[in-house]
Each structure stands twice: as structure tokens, then as C-alpha cells.
Write an enzyme that holds these catalytic residues in place. Structure first.
Site, PDB file in Angstrom:
ATOM      1  CD  GLU A   1      57.637  12.058  26.300  1.00 46.90           C
ATOM      2  OE1 GLU A   1      56.675  12.799  26.581  1.00 46.90           O
ATOM      3  OE2 GLU A   1      58.177  12.036  25.182  1.00 46.90           O
TER       4      GLU A   1
ATOM      5  CE  LYS B   1      54.824  14.323  23.947  1.00 47.43           C
ATOM      6  NZ  LYS B   1      56.305  14.169  24.074  1.00 47.43           N
TER       7      LYS B   1
ATOM      8  CG  ASN C   1      63.437  17.351  23.974  1.00 47.55           C
ATOM      9  OD1 ASN C   1      64.531  17.453  24.514  1.00 47.55           O
ATOM     10  ND2 ASN C   1      62.484  18.251  24.125  1.00 47.55           N
TER      11      ASN C   1
ATOM     12  CD  GLU D   1      58.868  17.067  24.391  1.00 45.86           C
ATOM     13  OE1 GLU D   1      59.698  16.794  23.496  1.00 45.86           O
ATOM     14  OE2 GLU D   1      58.019  16.262  24.800  1.00 45.86           O
TER      15      GLU D   1
ATOM     16  CG  ASN E   1      56.115  16.894  28.022  1.00 45.75           C
ATOM     17  OD1 ASN E   1      56.363  18.087  27.910  1.00 45.75           O
ATOM     18  ND2 ASN E   1      56.763  15.963  27.342  1.00 45.75           N
TER      19      ASN E   1
ATOM     20  CB  CYS F   1      57.417  16.222  21.085  1.00 48.24           C
ATOM     21  SG  CYS F   1      58.737  15.256  20.303  1.00 48.24           S
TER      22      CYS F   1
HETATM   23  N1  CDV Z   1      59.561  13.785  22.861  1.00 47.62           N
HETATM   24  C1  CDV Z   1      58.893  13.023  21.987  1.00 47.62           C
HETATM   25  O1  CDV Z   1      57.671  12.962  22.007  1.00 47.62           O
HETATM   26  N2  CDV Z   1      59.639  12.313  21.114  1.00 47.62           N
HETATM   27  C2  CDV Z   1      59.085  11.384  20.161  1.00 47.62           C
HETATM   28  C3  CDV Z   1      60.075  10.315  19.831  1.00 47.62           C
HETATM   29  C4  CDV Z   1      60.283   9.375  20.954  1.00 47.62           C
HETATM   30  C5  CDV Z   1      59.654   9.495  18.626  1.00 47.62           C
HETATM   31  C6  CDV Z   1      58.648  12.062  18.874  1.00 47.62           C
HETATM   32  O2  CDV Z   1      57.565  11.742  18.396  1.00 47.62           O
HETATM   33  O3  CDV Z   1      59.426  12.847  18.300  1.00 47.62           O
END
Ligand code: CDV
Length: 310
Positions: A143, A124, A194, A47, A107, A169
């Protein structure tokens, strides 16, 4: 003939705030070449693979964050990735911050085939965090300030010999993500992440518990939808903030078959036999035979939980 996708997951080590796109792309290129040398068909990158995880920084003027976004893909810095991938005959999936011609911010993750054509685009859907500065947090996760929720749903694409899907993510934590793709017959889901090693709101939560959550949701998504799942981290210490590693490839039984060992640039590989999805898709998770949608209405009609009255 079995349909085997030789998949590489190219975990990134940290990217610092002042690291230029060209230098980052050079690191991605080195991993792409490693994957090609191992005769991989496809490489998954993380990501927001081109920059530091900028949503940890608050900026009062949102437009000042546009420098982290790509208005073109490929653009000047990323064209070499596309050109090299075409020469090597290898596909890839890449996450980046997308600025559209209408000045919308997403994203985004793309899927690029071995001829360097963008064959899939995902934006996303589940954006974690908050939109305003929150002083009670040990660090920010903005975000919701810098991106709008994805507007493309969870499509899948028939390409590179299989049915491919993507998510990003936080999406992996939601069973709906995988099920919507499962209902389209997905065979390989690719996602980048991330994820802070610790919790900004719960200091006592251990890194081990958080890694368990990371793998648990991807393993469940794989098993319950009888598909392969690959997760690619951007890991390590970015500007004093640590991101977890744990990049992995998971088979349709929900087992991790390849796992990164470091928190740095590292490529892991696996031959993913897409036909291995068929058994569970035709038995335990034969959706047409066993799903009871007359009982699932709340999933798409209600967001928050509503417990019965006391
Ligand atoms: N980049 C993300 O979406 N990170 C989230 C963190 C903030 C919990 C994740 O779900 O990994």
C-alpha cells in the site's frame, strides 16, 4: 421520534485478479437489492470493493498499476450502482482505488446518499505495509508503494438523519482515528477492510487471534466514542491468499449485534438507533467534562515511542 438507520453490511467474497469490474459490480448490485428488499437506508461495501487486493502484487513501474484505479466515480462500470441505488432510494458507502485528475493515488471510500449524490469522501490515512519488494515476507503488502496517505483528515457529515464518518481498514487499529471523529460527534463510523487471515511476518499467529484484534479495535472505538461502528470485509481466498471475514455491526456499548457467518458475499442487517449514542456521550464520555487535553500533547507532537533512558 427515534432516529433509526437500518444498516446493511454487504461483505464480499473474494475477487480474483481476472474478474472484470462489471462482474464485481453485478455482485454488489445483488447485495444492494437484498438490502433494499429489507428496507435498509444504507449499505456498506468493503475497502477496494471493485478489484482484487492488488497491493499484494509488486510492479516495478507504478503506473502499470493504474488499471486497478478509478479515474471517475461513477465511471462506466459503476454508474449502474448509483442509478439503481437512486431508483431504490438507498444510500451506500463504497471503497475503491482513486486516481485523481492530478494523477494522485488514494485508497478511498465514499458516502452516497439516497439520491445518489456523493456526500462524503474519505482517503485512507494509515497506510500499512511497505513501498519496496520485501523477500522476507510470505506475501507483499505494498500500500505504501501505490497510495499516498489521505489528505482529508477524518471528516464527518450530517446526512441521512445522523452524523456519519468513515475510515478504512488499518485505520481501525488506531484509537486516534475514532477519537478525531468522536470529537465531531460521530454517531456511525463505517469502514471496509481487506485483512489477511494470517500474518506474513509471524506464521505462528493464529487466525483466531487476528480476528480478535479485528473486533477488539472496532469494539473499543465504538464504546470509547459512544457511536455505532460497522466493519465490512472482503473475505476468502484471492489467488491463494486468504482474507478474513468477520464483518459486523457494533453498538455504542461496544457489543457486536450482527456478525457475518460466511467468507463469501453475505449481507447482514441491523436497525441502528442513533439516539442510543446519547447516554454515553452525555455521561462517561462527555468529552467536554472529562478530557484532559493538557496531558495529551504527545499524541499530536510525536509519532514513535520514546522510552525513558536506561
Ligand atoms: N488493508 C489493510 O489495511 N490491511 C491491514 C493488514 C495489512 C494488517 C489491516 O490493518 O487489516
Amino acid at each position: 421520534m427515534p432516529r433509526v438507520v437500518r444498516l446493511a453490511v454487504a461483505q464480499s467474497g473474494p475477487i480474483q485478479k481476472d474478474e472484470r469490474r462489471e462482474r464485481v459490480v453485478a455482485r454488489l448490485l445483488a447485495m444492494l437489492k437484498q438490502a433494499a428488499a429489507r428496507r435498509c437506508h444504507l449499505v456498506l461495501f468493503p475497502e477496494l470493493a471493485l478489484t482484487t487486493f492488488f497491493p499484494r502484487y509488486y510492479e516495478a513501474e507504478r503506473a502499470d498499476m493504474d488499471r486497478w484505479f478509478e479515474a471517475e466515480m461513477p465511471g462506466a462500470a459503476t454508474r449502474v450502482l448509483f442509478d439503481t441505488a437512486r431508483e431504490l432510494g438507498i444510500g451506500f458507502s463504497l471503497g475503491f482505488a482513486e486516481l485523481t485528475p492530478e494523477r494522485r493515488h488514494f485508497n478511498t471510500q465514499i458516502l452516497v446518499d439516497a439520491e445518489a449524490r456523493i456526500v462524503g469522501r474519505y482517503r485512507k490515512v494509515h497506510l500499512p505495509g511497505h513501498a519496496e519488494f520485501e523477500p522476507q515476507r510470505a506475501w507483499q503488502h505494498l500500500e505504501k508503494r501505490y497510495f499516498e496517505p489521505g489528505d482529508l483528515g477524518f471528516p464527518v457529515w450530517r446526512t441521512m438523519g445522523g452524523v456519519m464518518g468513515m475510515c478504512i481498514c488499518n485505520d481501525r487499529r488506531w484509537p486516534e482515528t475514532f477519537r478525531v471523529m468522536g470529537l465531531q460527534g460521530v454517531e456511525l463510523v463505517m469502514l471496509g477492510y481487506n485483512t489477511p487471515t494470517l500474518n506474513s511476518m509471524k506464521p505462528e499467529e493464529t487466525a483466531a487471534t487476528r480476528m480478535h484484534h479485528n473486533h477488539l479495535c472496532m469494539q473499543a472505538g465504538a464504546y470509547q466514542n459512544a457511536c455505532w461502528v460497522a466493519g465490512c470485509a472482503k473475505a476468502g481466498d484471492e489467488d491463494g491468499y486468504d482474507l478474513m471475514a468477520g464483518s459486523c455491526i457494533i453498538n455504542p456499548d461496544g457489543e457486536i449485534v450482527a456478525l457475518a457467518q460466511t467468507s463469501d458475499d453475505e449481507v447482514i442487517f441491523h436497525d441502528c438507533d442513533l439516539d442510543a449514542c446519547a447516554f454515553l456521550k452525555q455521561t462517561t464520555f462527555d468529552f467536554a467534562a472529562h478530557r484532559r487535553i493538557e496531558h495529551y500533547g504527545l499524541i499530536s507532537s510525536q509519532t514513535g515511542a520514546v522510552p525513558p533512558p536506561e
